[in-house]
Design an enzyme around this catalytic site. Structure first.
Site, PDB file in Angstrom:
ATOM      1  N   HIS A   4      33.420  51.015  39.011  1.00 25.12           N
ATOM      2  CA  HIS A   4      33.530  49.658  39.554  1.00 25.12           C
ATOM      3  C   HIS A   4      32.487  49.423  40.636  1.00 25.12           C
ATOM      4  O   HIS A   4      31.837  48.379  40.671  1.00 25.12           O
ATOM      5  CB  HIS A   4      34.937  49.436  40.116  1.00 25.12           C
ATOM      6  CG  HIS A   4      35.114  48.110  40.784  1.00 25.12           C
ATOM      7  ND1 HIS A   4      35.005  46.910  40.102  1.00 25.12           N
ATOM      8  CD2 HIS A   4      35.352  47.780  42.077  1.00 25.12           C
ATOM      9  CE1 HIS A   4      35.186  45.906  40.958  1.00 25.12           C
ATOM     10  NE2 HIS A   4      35.386  46.412  42.160  1.00 25.12           N
ATOM     11  N   GLU A  34      42.452  41.970  39.723  1.00 26.53           N
ATOM     12  CA  GLU A  34      41.909  43.308  39.934  1.00 26.53           C
ATOM     13  C   GLU A  34      43.028  44.314  39.716  1.00 26.53           C
ATOM     14  O   GLU A  34      44.061  44.255  40.393  1.00 26.53           O
ATOM     15  CB  GLU A  34      41.341  43.482  41.349  1.00 26.53           C
ATOM     16  CG  GLU A  34      40.026  42.771  41.555  1.00 26.53           C
ATOM     17  CD  GLU A  34      39.280  43.219  42.816  1.00 26.53           C
ATOM     18  OE1 GLU A  34      38.068  43.003  42.866  1.00 26.53           O
ATOM     19  OE2 GLU A  34      39.909  43.775  43.727  1.00 26.53           O
ATOM     20  N   GLU A  77      44.612  47.682  40.311  1.00 24.61           N
ATOM     21  CA  GLU A  77      44.531  48.774  41.265  1.00 24.61           C
ATOM     22  C   GLU A  77      45.849  49.553  41.265  1.00 24.61           C
ATOM     23  O   GLU A  77      46.895  49.034  40.894  1.00 24.61           O
ATOM     24  CB  GLU A  77      44.295  48.248  42.693  1.00 24.61           C
ATOM     25  CG  GLU A  77      43.073  47.359  42.834  1.00 24.61           C
ATOM     26  CD  GLU A  77      42.673  47.119  44.292  1.00 24.61           C
ATOM     27  OE1 GLU A  77      43.011  47.955  45.147  1.00 24.61           O
ATOM     28  OE2 GLU A  77      42.016  46.095  44.538  1.00 24.61           O
ATOM     29  N   LYS A  90      40.450  37.009  49.036  1.00 23.04           N
ATOM     30  CA  LYS A  90      41.392  38.059  48.661  1.00 23.04           C
ATOM     31  C   LYS A  90      42.771  37.821  49.257  1.00 23.04           C
ATOM     32  O   LYS A  90      43.746  38.390  48.779  1.00 23.04           O
ATOM     33  CB  LYS A  90      40.900  39.411  49.209  1.00 23.04           C
ATOM     34  CG  LYS A  90      39.554  39.852  48.698  1.00 23.04           C
ATOM     35  CD  LYS A  90      39.682  40.536  47.362  1.00 23.04           C
ATOM     36  CE  LYS A  90      38.409  41.291  47.015  1.00 23.04           C
ATOM     37  NZ  LYS A  90      38.601  42.073  45.770  1.00 23.04           N
ATOM     38  N   SER A  95      48.316  39.054  46.917  1.00 24.89           N
ATOM     39  CA  SER A  95      48.147  40.378  46.322  1.00 24.89           C
ATOM     40  C   SER A  95      49.521  40.798  45.824  1.00 24.89           C
ATOM     41  O   SER A  95      50.469  40.880  46.603  1.00 24.89           O
ATOM     42  CB  SER A  95      47.642  41.386  47.368  1.00 24.89           C
ATOM     43  OG  SER A  95      46.533  40.875  48.072  1.00 24.89           O
TER      44      SER A  95
END
Lengths: 450, 450
Positions: free
Chosen positions: B146, B215, B217, B269, B273
């Site tokens: 990444h 994303e 993760e 961001k 999340s």
């Protein structure tokens, strides 16, 4: 607030804490055997001259008249509960306190000896604590002179300001766990830095930072929070600002230079951030509202969601002083600046912060970013030190102990800030930290692989 | 854990939650009239197949044998108290639970009908809550593929990896207030982006992000905290890792590109999340320890303080699936990857995080950074999607509804991950979010000045 307002407790004209200020903090009584406070006894107080007034006691005595649940708010070990109540409660509390502590007037407590014995303490008899449980800490970068100085250092004078800087209040998320109260020691961090900053291909070394620096900032606490997805207009945002403290965002410049591309500062900032203990309410700063050093309108004008019809800042003198280990008091003032050099207002910062829906919580801390003349930038940008804030003998001269490019072990750094009224000052009090030597990491202080 | 371990509650071999897993979460009983849980009834449970086992009830029944204060730990509305107890308590709790829930053995509860009635609930009868009070959230950038893809996009293939990337686990501080539980809706953020990304001098526009991305993760929770100035060796750091969840670090790429220089990602961001609700203990992942995709030693070797004698990762399959609005179930898998592609270990991340003295608190969340094959990068880097993790039909194909360069309103994104054992899976369960349209900002959605 009319300057003739006067408390029955005498306050020196140079004290930062006259009745015009009444900043909020968290204190606990010191026990007779130690200088530590009893943490289980933490509650809310206001500073008045050299005294601390216990608001839990005043709440129980009923001076807040039921305008809000004052006992719950002021018996609390943090300011978060009071912060969450919003501007109507803050106004009611301040009005009641000024009436109660005033030398004159029908609500003055001047004659109420028994209540005063219960609620007034010497500052030296109490321990101070972090004023809030800080959920998140955001650090802005809102001083144009500082941003220009940084940009000049990294990209040259022709490209000093990034294209985004004049369009939005640039910021990053900081670390909440390492925010400490003024007075806490500041351990020089170990960290990775480039072996040769001019040639990153030579790789890193690990050890004590050799470029430990201070940063003079003003930070504000968020009062009422917002829900996820809730967006604040500029006018709404203003009502979410509870009050301000001084912030020293200690920085390890060598660590920062090596680590910060591409995701921003990380460990170079998160080893320690010191704040002053007393939160100055916005109402106390309001009489000192003033145009920014860039003028009374924002040039260039920002996009509509950031248009602040009450654009401006505060005429608040800011100073940094350093006292090397073993040097005689007082610390030597090395830099002076002013809040007026902030290009972005707190309302703009909060409106931007919520513009995508990011939720705020009471007690969130928002730093201004370094306020320029006090910047502790490495040599190429140090010229900014004499620029924006004026005055000052240059940050390098620290008295008989010589000069400073960066901080040495044993240095005590003192931040101060105040607004000068007619015969009184509204100030922050000191934000102080002394640098301790780095921990000995023994075999880990390697410049190569074990 | 031997694979023959078997619970008396039947668990499908493809369930992520067999007795070999027993992930911790926070739940509350749903009331009869609504799907909402009663927040005042939040307590700790473990997932077992389609059931949730109430640990507060088991603690009161004494199954933890006084190894730690289980009633206090499991009656708590967050996992922080249990996390803070450290690895000895975690081991004791897990051993007691596996013995109690096992089909066989002297401590099995299989025959204790009355206790089982009190402590076993259907997953569908409870509401799940954020597992911890997250003091700080840090996001690393630890997948080499990444980082290379991002670097190629911004700086070209010749300079893809920054000089620091192979020397330290690059990270930034994220926003704790916007971490939400899987299932929460994800509002497309409004934000500033460049009018013309190729020509920043044309300035910004404000409005709904046009490049909303996911994303994939894995994140871990810190168990025991550290004091300010306390430094963890790699071996010590390992004992501070409590367990893992999946994390979707939703990102607005257009906002990010415009805002992130020089201080890193901010509002791009921090609008949302999402994490999966069940925290998989490290002991459940341990049988799946495996070399990283880069090999069983770290090349190049890092500095001494980051040398991990047990360098490696976990063989854990990770998947992303997308279901557009109105499309039939199931969601279409668009990407597959594996935890093995992480270049930095969790112990290295924590040792680095504390290397300068930054304090950790129980419940701190640490994201891995995007794990490559699942990256939702814009076109120039999308090639990395087929690289590291293998498999997958390419992230663009989402079934009959066409292709996706970025997410559309109504898209549901599902992250999944599991370790395949012999006849069982240790998995995370789903981390799900559906994209809602941006809020209408009316006059603020301006491309110029008001």
């Amino acid at each position: 607030m009319p300057p003739q307002l006067r408390s029955f407790i005498e306050v020196d004209p140079e004290s930062p804490f006259p009745i015009q200020n009444l900043p909020y903090g968290i204190f606990s009584p010191k026990s007779q055997s130690s200088d530590e406070g009893d943490n289980s006894q933490c509650r809310v107080g206001v500073a008045l001259g050299t005294k601390v007034v216990d608001l839990a006691v005043l709440a129980e005595a009923g001076i807040f008249d039921g305008a809000f649940d004052a006992v719950a708010a002021f018996r609390s070990p943090t300011l978060n509960a009071f912060m969450s109540l919003g501007p109507a409660a803050w106004r009611a509390a301040r009005a009641a306190l000024q009436a109660a502590l005033s030398a004159d007037g029908p609500r003055s407590l001047a004659g109420n000896a028994s209540l005063l014995r219960a609620c007034v303490r010497e500052r030296s008899d109490v321990a101070l604590h972090l004023p809030a449980d800080i959920g998140d800490y955001t650090d802005f970068f809102s001083c144009r002179e500082h941003a220009t100085a940084c940009g000049t250092m990294f990209r040259g004078a022709a490209n000093a300001l990034n294209p985004n800087w004049l369009c939005l209040p640039v910021a990053y998320h900081g670390r909440a766990s390492s925010v400490v109260l003024s007075g806490a020691a500041v351990r020089r961090p170990n960290g990775q830095r480039a072996r040769d900053p001019k040639d990153p291909s030579q790789g890193p070394v690990f050890g004590p930072s050799t470029k430990l620096d201070y940063e003079l900032e003003v930070a504000f606490f968020v009062g009422t929070g917002t829900e996820m997805g809730e967006v604040l207009s500029i006018e709404q945002a203003r009502d979410h600002v509870f009050g301000c403290v001084l912030l020293n965002d200690w920085s390890a410049r060598d660590v920062q230079t090596w680590e910060y591309v591409p995701l921003g500062p990380f460990l170079s900032k998160s080893f320690c951030s010191s704040i002053s203990p007393w939160v100055v309410p916005m109402a106390a700063l309001e009489p000192f509202a003033a145009p920014t050093s860039g003028g009374s309108v924002q040039d260039p004008p920002p996009l509509a969601y950031l248009h602040d019809a009450r654009y401006g800042s505060y005429d608040c003198v800011l100073e940094v002083a350093i006292q090397p280990a073993g040097a005689p008091a007082p610390p030597v003032t090395v830099s002076r600046s002013n809040m007026a050099c902030l290009h972005w207002t707190m309302a703009q910062q909060l409106a931007h912060h919520t513009s995508g829906g990011c939720p705020l919580r009471p007690g969130d801390l928002m730093g201004s970013g370094t306020i320029s003349a006090a910047t502790g930038l490495p040599a190429p940008a140090a010229g900014s030190g004499g620029g924006a804030g004026g005055g000052g003998g240059g940050r390098d001269a620290v008295g008989e102990r010589g000069t400073r490019a960066f901080l040495l072990d044993g240095d005590t750094v003192v931040l101060r800030g105040y607004c000068q009224g007619d015969g009184y000052r509204v100030g922050f009090g000191d934000c102080v930290g002394t640098v301790l030597p780095a921990l000995d990491r023994g075999e880990f202080e390697s410049d190569g692989v074990q």
